[in-house]
Design a protein around this motif. Sequence first.
Motif, PDB file in Angstrom:
ATOM      1  N   GLU A 136       0.828  -1.209   0.000  1.00 17.18           N
ATOM      2  CA  GLU A 136       0.000   0.000   0.000  1.00 17.18           C
ATOM      3  C   GLU A 136       0.861   1.258   0.000  1.00 17.18           C
ATOM      4  N   ARG A 137       1.948   1.254   0.761  1.00 18.76           N
ATOM      5  CA  ARG A 137       2.867   2.409   0.757  1.00 18.76           C
ATOM      6  C   ARG A 137       3.513   2.600  -0.614  1.00 18.76           C
ATOM      7  N   ALA A 138       3.604   1.527  -1.391  1.00 15.89           N
ATOM      8  CA  ALA A 138       4.199   1.603  -2.728  1.00 15.89           C
ATOM      9  C   ALA A 138       3.167   1.939  -3.804  1.00 15.89           C
ATOM     10  N   GLY A 139       1.941   2.251  -3.388  1.00 15.71           N
ATOM     11  CA  GLY A 139       0.928   2.675  -4.348  1.00 15.71           C
ATOM     12  C   GLY A 139       0.017   1.583  -4.858  1.00 15.71           C
ATOM     13  N   PHE A 140       0.117   0.388  -4.311  1.00 18.72           N
ATOM     14  CA  PHE A 140      -0.793  -0.692  -4.684  1.00 18.72           C
ATOM     15  C   PHE A 140      -2.023  -0.630  -3.793  1.00 18.72           C
ATOM     16  N   GLY A 141      -3.134  -1.123  -4.302  1.00 17.28           N
ATOM     17  CA  GLY A 141      -4.350  -1.182  -3.503  1.00 17.28           C
ATOM     18  C   GLY A 141      -5.091  -2.464  -3.766  1.00 17.28           C
ATOM     19  N   ALA A 142      -5.736  -2.988  -2.734  1.00 15.85           N
ATOM     20  CA  ALA A 142      -6.573  -4.174  -2.887  1.00 15.85           C
ATOM     21  C   ALA A 142      -7.701  -3.829  -3.852  1.00 15.85           C
ATOM     22  N   ASP A 143      -7.934  -4.686  -4.845  1.00 14.83           N
ATOM     23  CA  ASP A 143      -8.956  -4.379  -5.846  1.00 14.83           C
ATOM     24  C   ASP A 143     -10.231  -5.185  -5.665  1.00 14.83           C
ATOM     25  N   GLY A 144     -10.354  -5.906  -4.540  1.00 12.79           N
ATOM     26  CA  GLY A 144     -11.573  -6.652  -4.250  1.00 12.79           C
ATOM     27  C   GLY A 144     -11.532  -8.115  -4.639  1.00 12.79           C
ATOM     28  N   ALA A 145     -10.555  -8.518  -5.442  1.00 14.45           N
ATOM     29  CA  ALA A 145     -10.462  -9.928  -5.844  1.00 14.45           C
ATOM     30  C   ALA A 145      -9.800 -10.732  -4.726  1.00 14.45           C
ATOM     31  N   GLU A 146     -10.351 -11.894  -4.464  1.00 13.83           N
ATOM     32  CA  GLU A 146      -9.785 -12.830  -3.497  1.00 13.83           C
ATOM     33  C   GLU A 146      -9.765 -14.203  -4.125  1.00 13.83           C
ATOM     34  N   GLU A 147      -8.819 -15.017  -3.678  1.00 13.72           N
ATOM     35  CA  GLU A 147      -8.830 -16.406  -4.126  1.00 13.72           C
ATOM     36  C   GLU A 147      -8.389 -17.296  -2.977  1.00 13.72           C
ATOM     37  N   PRO A 148      -8.933 -18.507  -2.968  1.00 16.91           N
ATOM     38  CA  PRO A 148      -8.524 -19.435  -1.914  1.00 16.91           C
ATOM     39  C   PRO A 148      -7.096 -19.908  -2.159  1.00 16.91           C
ATOM     40  N   PHE A 149      -6.404 -20.150  -1.103  1.00 20.59           N
ATOM     41  CA  PHE A 149      -5.054 -20.704  -1.174  1.00 20.59           C
ATOM     42  C   PHE A 149      -4.969 -21.653   0.005  1.00 20.59           C
ATOM     43  N   GLU A 150      -4.491 -22.842  -0.244  1.00 21.27           N
ATOM     44  CA  GLU A 150      -4.433 -23.845   0.803  1.00 21.27           C
ATOM     45  C   GLU A 150      -3.000 -24.284   1.025  1.00 21.27           C
ATOM     46  N   VAL A 151      -2.601 -24.338   2.274  1.00 22.84           N
ATOM     47  CA  VAL A 151      -1.271 -24.799   2.644  1.00 22.84           C
ATOM     48  C   VAL A 151      -1.446 -25.896   3.683  1.00 22.84           C
ATOM     49  N   ASP A 152      -1.048 -27.097   3.325  1.00 22.60           N
ATOM     50  CA  ASP A 152      -1.120 -28.228   4.260  1.00 22.60           C
ATOM     51  C   ASP A 152      -2.517 -28.407   4.831  1.00 22.60           C
ATOM     52  N   GLY A 153      -3.527 -28.233   3.986  1.00 19.62           N
ATOM     53  CA  GLY A 153      -4.904 -28.434   4.412  1.00 19.62           C
ATOM     54  C   GLY A 153      -5.544 -27.260   5.126  1.00 19.62           C
ATOM     55  N   VAL A 154      -4.829 -26.155   5.249  1.00 20.43           N
ATOM     56  CA  VAL A 154      -5.352 -24.975   5.935  1.00 20.43           C
ATOM     57  C   VAL A 154      -5.592 -23.867   4.902  1.00 20.43           C
ATOM     58  N   GLU A 155      -6.787 -23.284   4.935  1.00 20.62           N
ATOM     59  CA  GLU A 155      -7.104 -22.170   4.041  1.00 20.62           C
ATOM     60  C   GLU A 155      -6.386 -20.907   4.509  1.00 20.62           C
ATOM     61  N   VAL A 156      -5.625 -20.311   3.616  1.00 14.88           N
ATOM     62  CA  VAL A 156      -4.975 -19.020   3.858  1.00 14.88           C
ATOM     63  C   VAL A 156      -5.254 -18.153   2.629  1.00 14.88           C
ATOM     64  N   PRO A 157      -6.439 -17.522   2.607  1.00 15.13           N
ATOM     65  CA  PRO A 157      -6.859 -16.797   1.400  1.00 15.13           C
ATOM     66  C   PRO A 157      -5.904 -15.664   1.041  1.00 15.13           C
ATOM     67  N   GLU A 158      -5.876 -15.392  -0.258  1.00 16.95           N
ATOM     68  CA  GLU A 158      -5.070 -14.296  -0.791  1.00 16.95           C
ATOM     69  C   GLU A 158      -5.989 -13.206  -1.327  1.00 16.95           C
ATOM     70  N   VAL A 159      -5.492 -11.981  -1.281  1.00 21.53           N
ATOM     71  CA  VAL A 159      -6.184 -10.856  -1.892  1.00 21.53           C
ATOM     72  C   VAL A 159      -5.281 -10.296  -2.988  1.00 21.53           C
ATOM     73  N   ARG A 160      -5.927  -9.767  -4.016  1.00 27.53           N
ATOM     74  CA  ARG A 160      -5.163  -9.206  -5.134  1.00 27.53           C
ATOM     75  C   ARG A 160      -5.011  -7.705  -4.951  1.00 27.53           C
ATOM     76  N   TYR A 161      -3.803  -7.248  -5.231  1.00 22.16           N
ATOM     77  CA  TYR A 161      -3.483  -5.827  -5.222  1.00 22.16           C
ATOM     78  C   TYR A 161      -3.154  -5.412  -6.652  1.00 22.16           C
ATOM     79  N   ALA A 162      -3.430  -4.166  -6.965  1.00 23.49           N
ATOM     80  CA  ALA A 162      -3.176  -3.639  -8.306  1.00 23.49           C
ATOM     81  C   ALA A 162      -2.565  -2.249  -8.209  1.00 23.49           C
ATOM     82  N   LYS A 163      -1.798  -1.937  -9.241  1.00 20.89           N
ATOM     83  CA  LYS A 163      -1.232  -0.596  -9.360  1.00 20.89           C
ATOM     84  C   LYS A 163      -1.307  -0.186 -10.824  1.00 20.89           C
ATOM     85  N   ASP A 164      -1.794   1.012 -11.051  1.00 23.81           N
ATOM     86  CA  ASP A 164      -1.868   1.573 -12.399  1.00 23.81           C
ATOM     87  C   ASP A 164      -0.473   2.017 -12.818  1.00 23.81           C
TER      88      ASP A 164
END
Length: 173
Positions: A136-164
């Motif tokens: 965020e300090r580098a000018g990126f912002g969360a754009d609302g997209a999320e996706e599931p990510f699983e590590v060893d059977g545990v959900e650790v969701p990710e959010v997408r950041y974007a920068k113009d």
Amino acid sequence: MTADDCERVAEIRIRGWQHAYRGLVPQPYLDGLDITADAERHRTRLLRGDGSVVNLVAETEGGELAGWAAFGRYRDGDLRTGDAELYALYLRPERIGQGVGRTLLTEVTHRCAAAGHRTMYLWVLKDNARARRFYERAGFGADGAEEPFEVDGVEVPEVRYAKDLSGRQGLSG
């Protein structure tokens, strides 16, 4: 990055995971990460790659590798788009807060803009507050997209950041 850097890059990536994701992903998974196996994967990808993934390393004045970043075209499923994506950015934990990450991210962003990409994306663990603040300090912002990510059977969701990268207003928050 060269093939000779792969062992040190693997160490940076794994130590980075172990530092940044402690408490976010299962500890047995982090403890089981293997630098030698990871280095071999990096070496194979680098030597067999088609140049579509760019790997950069940051070195100290003494020649020590302090950080690593990988980027290329944005992955939308199996498709590659005209946008850019930061695939990875990791530092030696003792180098956090010294400007290495900012320098690597700035270089990646400049290269992506110079290549004509209009937008740069990255995915970050939703609960990784430190990384989210960094981007965020580098000018990126969360754009609302999320996706599931699983590590060893545990959900650790990710959010997408974007920068113009094109100078347009409003994309990254």
